[in-house]
Design a protein around this motif. Structure first.
Motif, PDB file in Angstrom:
ATOM      1  N   GLU A  78       0.730  -1.151  -0.146  1.00 58.65           N
ATOM      2  CA  GLU A  78      -0.094  -0.044   0.071  1.00 58.65           C
ATOM      3  C   GLU A  78       0.837   1.467  -0.202  1.00 58.65           C
ATOM      4  OE1 GLU A  78      -3.148   0.291   2.847  1.00 58.65           O
ATOM      5  OE2 GLU A  78      -3.976  -1.746   2.233  1.00 58.65           O
ATOM      6  N   PHE A  79       0.337   2.361  -0.944  1.00 62.99           N
ATOM      7  CA  PHE A  79       1.038   3.689  -0.573  1.00 62.99           C
ATOM      8  C   PHE A  79       0.866   4.273   0.512  1.00 62.99           C
ATOM      9  CE2 PHE A  79       0.652   2.612  -5.223  1.00 62.99           C
ATOM     10  CZ  PHE A  79       1.803   2.613  -5.668  1.00 62.99           C
ATOM     11  N   SER A  80      -0.041   4.151   1.337  1.00 63.55           N
ATOM     12  CA  SER A  80      -0.637   4.989   2.497  1.00 63.55           C
ATOM     13  C   SER A  80       0.592   5.208   3.576  1.00 63.55           C
ATOM     14  CB  SER A  80      -1.792   4.372   3.234  1.00 63.55           C
ATOM     15  OG  SER A  80      -1.377   3.086   3.636  1.00 63.55           O
ATOM     16  N   GLY A  81       1.267   4.160   3.811  1.00 64.66           N
ATOM     17  CA  GLY A  81       2.698   4.459   4.828  1.00 64.66           C
ATOM     18  C   GLY A  81       3.624   5.306   4.170  1.00 64.66           C
ATOM     19  N   GLN A  82       3.962   5.162   2.935  1.00 64.89           N
ATOM     20  CA  GLN A  82       4.970   6.203   2.475  1.00 64.89           C
ATOM     21  C   GLN A  82       4.301   7.612   2.364  1.00 64.89           C
ATOM     22  OE1 GLN A  82       6.765   4.655  -1.273  1.00 64.89           O
ATOM     23  NE2 GLN A  82       8.830   5.970  -0.674  1.00 64.89           N
ATOM     24  N   VAL A  83       3.262   7.638   1.816  1.00 58.07           N
ATOM     25  CA  VAL A  83       2.585   8.874   1.759  1.00 58.07           C
ATOM     26  C   VAL A  83       2.390   9.728   3.074  1.00 58.07           C
ATOM     27  CG1 VAL A  83       0.372  10.275   1.313  1.00 58.07           C
ATOM     28  CG2 VAL A  83       1.251   8.474  -0.260  1.00 58.07           C
ATOM     29  N   SER A  84       2.055   8.907   4.104  1.00 60.70           N
ATOM     30  CA  SER A  84       1.970   9.417   5.549  1.00 60.70           C
ATOM     31  C   SER A  84       3.399   9.747   5.997  1.00 60.70           C
ATOM     32  CB  SER A  84       1.322   8.300   6.464  1.00 60.70           C
ATOM     33  OG  SER A  84       1.375   8.692   7.724  1.00 60.70           O
ATOM     34  N   ALA A  85       4.411   8.993   5.834  1.00 57.95           N
ATOM     35  CA  ALA A  85       5.806   9.424   6.305  1.00 57.95           C
ATOM     36  C   ALA A  85       6.230  10.541   5.467  1.00 57.95           C
ATOM     37  CB  ALA A  85       6.754   8.089   6.072  1.00 57.95           C
ATOM     38  N   LEU A  86       5.887  10.815   4.189  1.00 56.78           N
ATOM     39  CA  LEU A  86       6.413  11.952   3.340  1.00 56.78           C
ATOM     40  C   LEU A  86       5.617  13.074   4.019  1.00 56.78           C
ATOM     41  CD1 LEU A  86       6.947  10.583  -0.082  1.00 56.78           C
ATOM     42  CD2 LEU A  86       8.729  11.503   1.664  1.00 56.78           C
ATOM     43  N   SER A  87       4.320  12.936   4.303  1.00 53.34           N
ATOM     44  CA  SER A  87       3.504  14.244   4.786  1.00 53.34           C
ATOM     45  C   SER A  87       3.998  14.561   5.942  1.00 53.34           C
ATOM     46  CB  SER A  87       2.014  13.501   4.829  1.00 53.34           C
ATOM     47  OG  SER A  87       1.173  14.564   5.464  1.00 53.34           O
ATOM     48  N   ALA A  88       4.429  13.638   7.004  1.00 56.04           N
ATOM     49  CA  ALA A  88       5.079  13.932   8.242  1.00 56.04           C
ATOM     50  C   ALA A  88       6.573  14.788   8.075  1.00 56.04           C
ATOM     51  CB  ALA A  88       5.250  12.773   8.980  1.00 56.04           C
ATOM     52  N   LYS A  89       6.890  14.747   6.862  1.00 49.85           N
ATOM     53  CA  LYS A  89       8.081  15.455   6.626  1.00 49.85           C
ATOM     54  C   LYS A  89       7.776  16.835   5.882  1.00 49.85           C
ATOM     55  CE  LYS A  89      11.164  11.665   6.392  1.00 49.85           C
ATOM     56  NZ  LYS A  89      12.330  11.150   5.485  1.00 49.85           N
ATOM     57  N   GLY A  90       6.408  17.194   5.990  1.00 48.88           N
ATOM     58  CA  GLY A  90       6.100  18.456   5.193  1.00 48.88           C
ATOM     59  C   GLY A  90       5.630  18.242   3.854  1.00 48.88           C
ATOM     60  N   VAL A  91       5.639  17.256   3.079  1.00 43.99           N
ATOM     61  CA  VAL A  91       5.327  17.208   1.765  1.00 43.99           C
ATOM     62  C   VAL A  91       3.880  17.287   1.552  1.00 43.99           C
ATOM     63  CG1 VAL A  91       5.247  15.533  -0.244  1.00 43.99           C
ATOM     64  CG2 VAL A  91       7.127  15.621   1.076  1.00 43.99           C
ATOM     65  N   GLU A  92       3.249  18.010   0.799  1.00 43.95           N
ATOM     66  CA  GLU A  92       1.742  18.102   0.605  1.00 43.95           C
ATOM     67  C   GLU A  92       1.355  17.328  -0.905  1.00 43.95           C
ATOM     68  OE1 GLU A  92       0.480  22.421   0.553  1.00 43.95           O
ATOM     69  OE2 GLU A  92       1.974  22.778   2.330  1.00 43.95           O
ATOM     70  N   PHE A  93       0.184  16.703  -0.627  1.00 38.61           N
ATOM     71  CA  PHE A  93      -0.247  16.075  -1.638  1.00 38.61           C
ATOM     72  C   PHE A  93      -1.585  16.634  -2.054  1.00 38.61           C
ATOM     73  CE2 PHE A  93       2.569  13.149   0.383  1.00 38.61           C
ATOM     74  CZ  PHE A  93       3.101  12.612  -0.366  1.00 38.61           C
ATOM     75  N   ARG A  94      -1.647  17.197  -3.372  1.00 40.34           N
ATOM     76  CA  ARG A  94      -2.993  17.702  -3.894  1.00 40.34           C
ATOM     77  C   ARG A  94      -3.624  16.895  -4.919  1.00 40.34           C
ATOM     78  NH1 ARG A  94      -0.572  23.880  -3.165  1.00 40.34           N
ATOM     79  NH2 ARG A  94      -0.013  23.780  -1.125  1.00 40.34           N
ATOM     80  N   VAL A  95      -4.943  16.800  -4.809  1.00 40.04           N
ATOM     81  CA  VAL A  95      -5.555  15.817  -5.869  1.00 40.04           C
ATOM     82  C   VAL A  95      -6.662  16.760  -6.519  1.00 40.04           C
ATOM     83  CG1 VAL A  95      -7.430  14.155  -5.832  1.00 40.04           C
ATOM     84  CG2 VAL A  95      -5.585  13.899  -4.410  1.00 40.04           C
ATOM     85  N   CYS A  96      -6.575  16.607  -7.975  1.00 39.39           N
ATOM     86  CA  CYS A  96      -7.677  17.584  -8.638  1.00 39.39           C
ATOM     87  C   CYS A  96      -9.115  16.824  -8.466  1.00 39.39           C
ATOM     88  CB  CYS A  96      -7.178  17.149 -10.145  1.00 39.39           C
ATOM     89  SG  CYS A  96      -8.283  17.971 -11.404  1.00 39.39           S
TER      90      CYS A  96
END
Length: 138
Positions: A78-96
């Protein structure tokens, strides 16, 4: 008093210089889950090399797929773990939102780290033109 003003001026100049050194990057993602793992790895590598970089990932079309609940890579991870870890480092994910509407995907299916924007393409353009982000298309 003169020394104090000089110290304040030097502090402000250092702060301005530091702010200008911060790199802002927009990753434009419009490909499906088959490339998402590599893109997330690129972002991880960038943050390892430059931890103060400001990173925004803007997705549209098939690019939103890795930000859907239960999305998995080709190895079943699953991608959720890596997305969560990156988000914790300040990465923002934006969806159209246009993509969500066109594909009839309810926003509740998005990972909690994902933020909706009206248009992915318009968001990429805005970040470049108005906020000085560097454009990367992995």
């Amino acid at each position: 008093m003169k020394r104090l003003l000089c110290a304040i001026f030097l502090s402000l100049m250092a702060a301005i210089g530091f702010a200008q050194d911060k790199v802002k990057v927009v990753y434009h993602v419009n490909t499906g889950v088959e490339t998402a793992a590599a893109i997330l790895n690129n972002i991880t590598n960038e943050l390892n090399a430059s931890p103060t970089d400001k990173i925004v990932v803007v997705t549209h079309g098939p690019g939103i797929d890795f930000l859907l609940s239960d999305a998995k890579d080709s190895k079943g991870r699953e991608f959720s773990g890596q997305v969560s870890a990156l988000s914790a480092k300040g990465v923002e994910f934006r969806v159209c939102n246009n993509t969500l509407q066109t594909r009839k995907i309810d926003a509740s299916k998005l990972l909690m780290e994902a933020q909706m924007v009206p248009s992915g393409v318009a968001e990429v353009a805005r970040l470049q033109a108005k906020e000085g982000f560097v454009y990367l298309k992995p």
